[in-house]
Design an enzyme around this catalytic site. Structure first.
Site, PDB file in Angstrom:
ATOM      1  N   CYS A  94     -16.269  -0.475 -21.295  1.00 39.81           N
ATOM      2  CA  CYS A  94     -17.649  -0.700 -20.861  1.00 39.81           C
ATOM      3  C   CYS A  94     -18.230  -2.003 -21.403  1.00 39.81           C
ATOM      4  CB  CYS A  94     -18.510   0.489 -21.247  1.00 39.81           C
ATOM      5  SG  CYS A  94     -17.937   2.046 -20.525  1.00 39.81           S
ATOM      6  N   CYS A 113     -17.643  -4.532 -18.859  1.00 37.41           N
ATOM      7  CA  CYS A 113     -17.990  -4.182 -17.487  1.00 37.41           C
ATOM      8  C   CYS A 113     -19.193  -4.957 -16.967  1.00 37.41           C
ATOM      9  CB  CYS A 113     -18.276  -2.686 -17.387  1.00 37.41           C
ATOM     10  SG  CYS A 113     -18.652  -2.180 -15.690  1.00 37.41           S
ATOM     11  N   GLU A 159       0.819  -1.212   0.000  1.00 37.21           N
ATOM     12  CA  GLU A 159       0.000   0.000   0.000  1.00 37.21           C
ATOM     13  C   GLU A 159       0.852   1.262   0.000  1.00 37.21           C
ATOM     14  OE1 GLU A 159      -2.961   0.249  -0.754  1.00 37.21           O
ATOM     15  OE2 GLU A 159      -3.523  -1.850  -0.626  1.00 37.21           O
ATOM     16  N   CYS A 204     -25.099   1.059 -14.834  1.00 36.65           N
ATOM     17  CA  CYS A 204     -24.269   2.253 -14.699  1.00 36.65           C
ATOM     18  C   CYS A 204     -25.041   3.527 -15.048  1.00 36.65           C
ATOM     19  CB  CYS A 204     -23.043   2.121 -15.594  1.00 36.65           C
ATOM     20  SG  CYS A 204     -21.931   3.556 -15.527  1.00 36.65           S
ATOM     21  N   CYS A 252     -13.066   0.109 -15.500  1.00 37.79           N
ATOM     22  CA  CYS A 252     -13.618   1.461 -15.388  1.00 37.79           C
ATOM     23  C   CYS A 252     -12.479   2.455 -15.246  1.00 37.79           C
ATOM     24  CB  CYS A 252     -14.557   1.519 -14.184  1.00 37.79           C
ATOM     25  SG  CYS A 252     -15.622   2.973 -14.149  1.00 37.79           S
TER      26      CYS A 252
END
Length: 289
Positions: free
Chosen positions: A199, A202, A36, A208, A192
DNA sequence: CAAACGTGGCC
DNA sequence: TGGCCAAGTTT
């Protein structure tokens, strides 16, 4: 039955998630935490090799804490934002001395460590310990903006409304919330995306709001461009690269050979000293801390 | 809240 | 070629 955005995203994640080392069980909370730090503003492809070196060399927080912070900066290499290396070293030291060498599991304890802000605290608690937190990174924010708010991009800074939305949709069950956090981040990273969203691939395209609205373009202020060439930041980077390569203290002259502008390199060196990324020796040479 | 803080890849 | 973008935090 009708599936929700969250259910569809988690299902998609199961089949499409990347095999990344910090997602392996053996990475542990320390591996998640290191990843992270490295992933803050930095692409996965650049993090991978450095991550492997770090975990091999410092498998536990105490191992890193036992080294000088300068070694952390050196091992950081060219990942960028080297203060992260300093903060990760400081966080490891705090964990070794104040948490029994174990990465804390609570958001509050994580948040109190150097270099850990709202995002990273939630991410480590969620990914490493399965805690229930809204994890709002740039990927998740974009997914929420599009799928739920019908906007192409989120605002420049996290808004109260955004946090409320993220909390409102967060699954009750901690394990489900953690799965959603990981899945929504991956969806934002792989499908995305900011520039050319895929898309067609997706899982939530049918739900959406941005798509339903006909993909309206972003209105409002553009994100501030971050110039780099010729800046103080680049100068700092050039000077620090010399220190990373050197294993004995170097003269100011050697340092300054790395950058032409006199005023700028003086400013940069002072900044490195102030930030603790460089130290001046008794005989006026310079080295990593 | 805006600005500072690295670096490299991509279109 | 140059602006945009990449799992943010700190001041």
């Amino acid at each position: 039955m009708v599936m929700s955005v969250i259910e569809l995203t988690v299902g998609w994640y199961r089949d499409h998630k990347r095999d990344l080392p910090w997602r392996h069980p053996e990475a542990g909370a320390w591996g998640v935490m290191v990843s992270e730090f490295m992933l803050q503003q930095t692409p996965v492809s650049r993090v991978l090799p450095v991550y492997e070196l770090w975990l091999a060399r410092w498998p536990k927080p105490g191992d890193l804490a036992a080294e000088s912070s300068g070694e952390a900066v050196r091992a950081w290499g060219r990942l960028g934002y080297p203060r992260r290396a300093l903060r990760l070293h400081a966080a490891a030291t705090a964990i070794a001395t104040g948490h029994g060498g174990v990465v804390p599991a609570s958001y509050e304890e994580l948040r109190s460590l150097p270099g850990i802000g709202d995002y990273t605290a939630a991410a480590v608690a969620s990914f490493a310990y399965g805690r229930r937190h809204a994890v709002l990174d740039t990927n998740v924010r974009r997914v929420l903006a599009r799928a739920y708010s019908g906007a192409q991009y989120p605002a420049n800074t996290v808004s109260a409304a955004e946090r409320e939305l993220a909390k409102r949709i967060l699954p009750e069950q901690a394990s489900d919330a953690a799965a959603w956090a990981a899945a929504s981040m991956e969806l934002g990273a792989l499908v995305c995306t900011a520039k050319a969203p895929r898309c067609e691939q997706c899982p939530v395209a049918a739900l959406c709001k941005w798509r339903e609205s006909g993909y309206p373009e972003h209105t409002g202020p553009a994100r501030r461009g971050q110039s780099y060439a010729g800046t103080d930041r680049q100068c700092r980077g050039a000077l620090l690269a010399v220190l990373r390569a050197a294993h004995i203290p170097v003269e100011a002259e050697t340092l300054f050979a790395a950058w032409p502008d006199e005023a700028q390199r003086g400013r940069a060196l002072q900044g490195l000293l102030t930030d603790g990324l460089a130290v001046r020796t008794a005989d006026s040479r310079y080295r990593l801390p």
